[in-house]
Design a protein around this motif. Structure first.
Motif, PDB file in Angstrom:
ATOM      1  N   PHE A 142      -0.357   7.404  61.264  1.00 21.85           N
ATOM      2  CA  PHE A 142       0.505   8.565  61.478  1.00 21.85           C
ATOM      3  C   PHE A 142      -0.117   9.798  60.833  1.00 21.85           C
ATOM      4  O   PHE A 142      -0.448   9.781  59.646  1.00 21.85           O
ATOM      5  CB  PHE A 142       1.894   8.328  60.874  1.00 21.85           C
ATOM      6  N   GLN A 154       6.386   9.035  57.488  1.00 20.44           N
ATOM      7  CA  GLN A 154       6.603   8.510  58.834  1.00 20.44           C
ATOM      8  C   GLN A 154       6.218   7.028  58.903  1.00 20.44           C
ATOM      9  O   GLN A 154       6.909   6.219  59.525  1.00 20.44           O
ATOM     10  CB  GLN A 154       5.760   9.292  59.844  1.00 20.44           C
ATOM     11  N   THR A 157       8.888   4.801  57.388  1.00 26.06           N
ATOM     12  CA  THR A 157      10.012   4.612  58.301  1.00 26.06           C
ATOM     13  C   THR A 157       9.673   3.566  59.366  1.00 26.06           C
ATOM     14  O   THR A 157      10.479   2.679  59.677  1.00 26.06           O
ATOM     15  CB  THR A 157      10.384   5.940  58.980  1.00 26.06           C
ATOM     16  N   TYR A 158       8.459   3.665  59.924  1.00 27.67           N
ATOM     17  CA  TYR A 158       8.046   2.707  60.944  1.00 27.67           C
ATOM     18  C   TYR A 158       7.894   1.310  60.343  1.00 27.67           C
ATOM     19  O   TYR A 158       8.244   0.307  60.985  1.00 27.67           O
ATOM     20  CB  TYR A 158       6.727   3.164  61.571  1.00 27.67           C
ATOM     21  N   TYR A 159       7.371   1.245  59.142  1.00 28.45           N
ATOM     22  CA  TYR A 159       7.235  -0.032  58.436  1.00 28.45           C
ATOM     23  C   TYR A 159       8.592  -0.726  58.313  1.00 28.45           C
ATOM     24  O   TYR A 159       8.735  -1.921  58.596  1.00 28.45           O
ATOM     25  CB  TYR A 159       6.628   0.233  57.050  1.00 28.45           C
ATOM     26  N   THR A 161      11.207  -0.260  60.139  1.00 30.33           N
ATOM     27  CA  THR A 161      11.660  -0.645  61.477  1.00 30.33           C
ATOM     28  C   THR A 161      10.987  -1.940  61.935  1.00 30.33           C
ATOM     29  O   THR A 161      11.639  -2.827  62.517  1.00 30.33           O
ATOM     30  CB  THR A 161      11.368   0.475  62.492  1.00 30.33           C
ATOM     31  N   GLN A 162       9.707  -2.080  61.674  1.00 30.19           N
ATOM     32  CA  GLN A 162       8.976  -3.284  62.054  1.00 30.19           C
ATOM     33  C   GLN A 162       9.533  -4.521  61.348  1.00 30.19           C
ATOM     34  O   GLN A 162       9.648  -5.591  61.944  1.00 30.19           O
ATOM     35  CB  GLN A 162       7.490  -3.121  61.730  1.00 30.19           C
ATOM     36  N   ARG A 209       2.180  -1.479  54.680  1.00 37.97           N
ATOM     37  CA  ARG A 209       1.871  -0.049  54.789  1.00 37.97           C
ATOM     38  C   ARG A 209       0.892   0.318  53.688  1.00 37.97           C
ATOM     39  O   ARG A 209       1.084  -0.019  52.519  1.00 37.97           O
ATOM     40  CB  ARG A 209       3.121   0.810  54.632  1.00 37.97           C
ATOM     41  N   SER A 279       3.815   8.558  69.393  1.00 40.89           N
ATOM     42  CA  SER A 279       4.695   7.491  68.935  1.00 40.89           C
ATOM     43  C   SER A 279       4.094   6.149  69.288  1.00 40.89           C
ATOM     44  O   SER A 279       3.799   5.868  70.439  1.00 40.89           O
ATOM     45  CB  SER A 279       6.063   7.608  69.593  1.00 40.89           C
ATOM     46  N   ALA A 282       5.479  -0.712  69.929  1.00 36.14           N
ATOM     47  CA  ALA A 282       5.757  -1.820  69.017  1.00 36.14           C
ATOM     48  C   ALA A 282       4.663  -2.862  69.127  1.00 36.14           C
ATOM     49  O   ALA A 282       4.068  -3.078  70.176  1.00 36.14           O
ATOM     50  CB  ALA A 282       7.102  -2.447  69.337  1.00 36.14           C
TER      51      ALA A 282
END
Length: 294
Positions: A142, A154, A157-159, A161-162, A209, A279, A282
């Motif tokens: 990111f 960012q 946040t994605y981490y 979510t995964q 991450r 973006s 997944a």
């Protein structure tokens, strides 16, 4: 005859007095008019000057505001390693012993921002059945951006979510999660059992991450055609080892050391950012990791 004359004289004096008073009032008013005009002129000039100053101040403030636009700081990592090269031959030999020498690289329109690679291994033991293993690694980077925030924020946040997605896979049984130490800035392992038509699979998903990069490692195994199921504990240990190696590869690709644990806080990046990567899609979920028969 004198009284009427005296009366006339008094009338004339009265009239003169009245005219004199009126004239005096007229002169006073006439004298006051220039003063009022001068005062009005001064007031007008003063207001005009005030307006000009206010206008200049407003222009100066606007200019200062424009020049004070938020500065951006680039994200820590600007590139990714080749996804199919993040693991050593020894690691691949342990996780997917019967896989081809080179993995299958995933498609990407920007390899500096997203990359993936997968390996499939089938160890056929004849009438005793076979052992199947599947390994996939996805790397997402990111960039920092003034509207979206710092790259590592960012990524955090994605981490998260995964991890949540891995915990909520349809059909997953005996779901367990545990943190992984010494693997980037944050890492979590999610394990579960997943029954498919080919057999019962042991799934390990490690999400890590490091700075502004998220690594998602999926590793599953199954005993097919009568072969016993592999040990979940053994698979988990191998998956976590591979995740640490992938984190180290990311750090090395950006000119740093092993990257096993940078120690920075997920929320420590308050620096605004540059421009974001697109973006990310997944990472491959275990439900998409179909068994490949030899």
């Amino acid at each position: 005859m004198q009284r009427p004359a005296q009366a006339d004289q008094r009338d004339e004096r009265d009239q003169r007095d009245r005219r004199a008073k009126r004239l005096g009032r007229v002169l006073v008013c006439a004298a006051a008019v220039p003063v009022m005009l001068i005062a009005a002129g001064c007031s007008s000039d003063s207001d005009s000057g005030s307006d000009d100053t206010g206008g200049k101040s407003a222009d100066t403030a606007a200019s200062a505001s424009a020049s004070a636009s938020p500065t951006v700081q680039a994200a820590a990592y600007q590139s990714l390693p080749k996804a199919c090269g993040v693991f050593s031959k020894k690691t691949l030999g342990e996780l997917v012993p019967e896989a081809p020498k080179s993995g299958k690289e995933g498609t990407s329109d920007d390899k500096s921002a997203r990359a993936s690679c997968s390996w499939s291994s089938l160890d056929n033991n004849g009438v005793k059945g076979s052992q199947f293993r599947w390994l996939n690694v996805s790397l997402l980077r990111f960039d920092s951006d003034t509207s979206r925030g710092a790259g590592d924020a960012q990524a955090q946040t994605y981490y998260e979510t995964q991890v949540q997605d891995a915990q909520a896979v349809d059909g997953a049984k005996s779901v367990k999660s545990q943190p992984v130490s010494g693997t980037g800035d944050a890492a979590t392992t999610v394990t579960y059992d997943l029954k498919k038509k080919e057999g019962s699979f042991k799934q390990q998903t490690v999400v890590a991450r490091v700075e502004n990069v998220v690594i998602t490692l999926d590793y599953n195994g199954a005993g097919l055609a009568g072969e016993k199921s592999p040990s979940a504990a053994t698979l988990t240990k191998l998956a976590e080892k591979a995740a640490k190696e992938a984190v180290a590869a990311v750090s090395s690709a950006n000119g740093e050391g092993s990257g096993a644990g940078t120690g920075s806080s997920p929320s420590a990046s308050t620096s605004p950012s540059k421009s974001p990567s697109k973006s990310p899609s997944a990472s491959a979920s275990p439900s998409n990791s179909a068994v490949k028969k030899s």
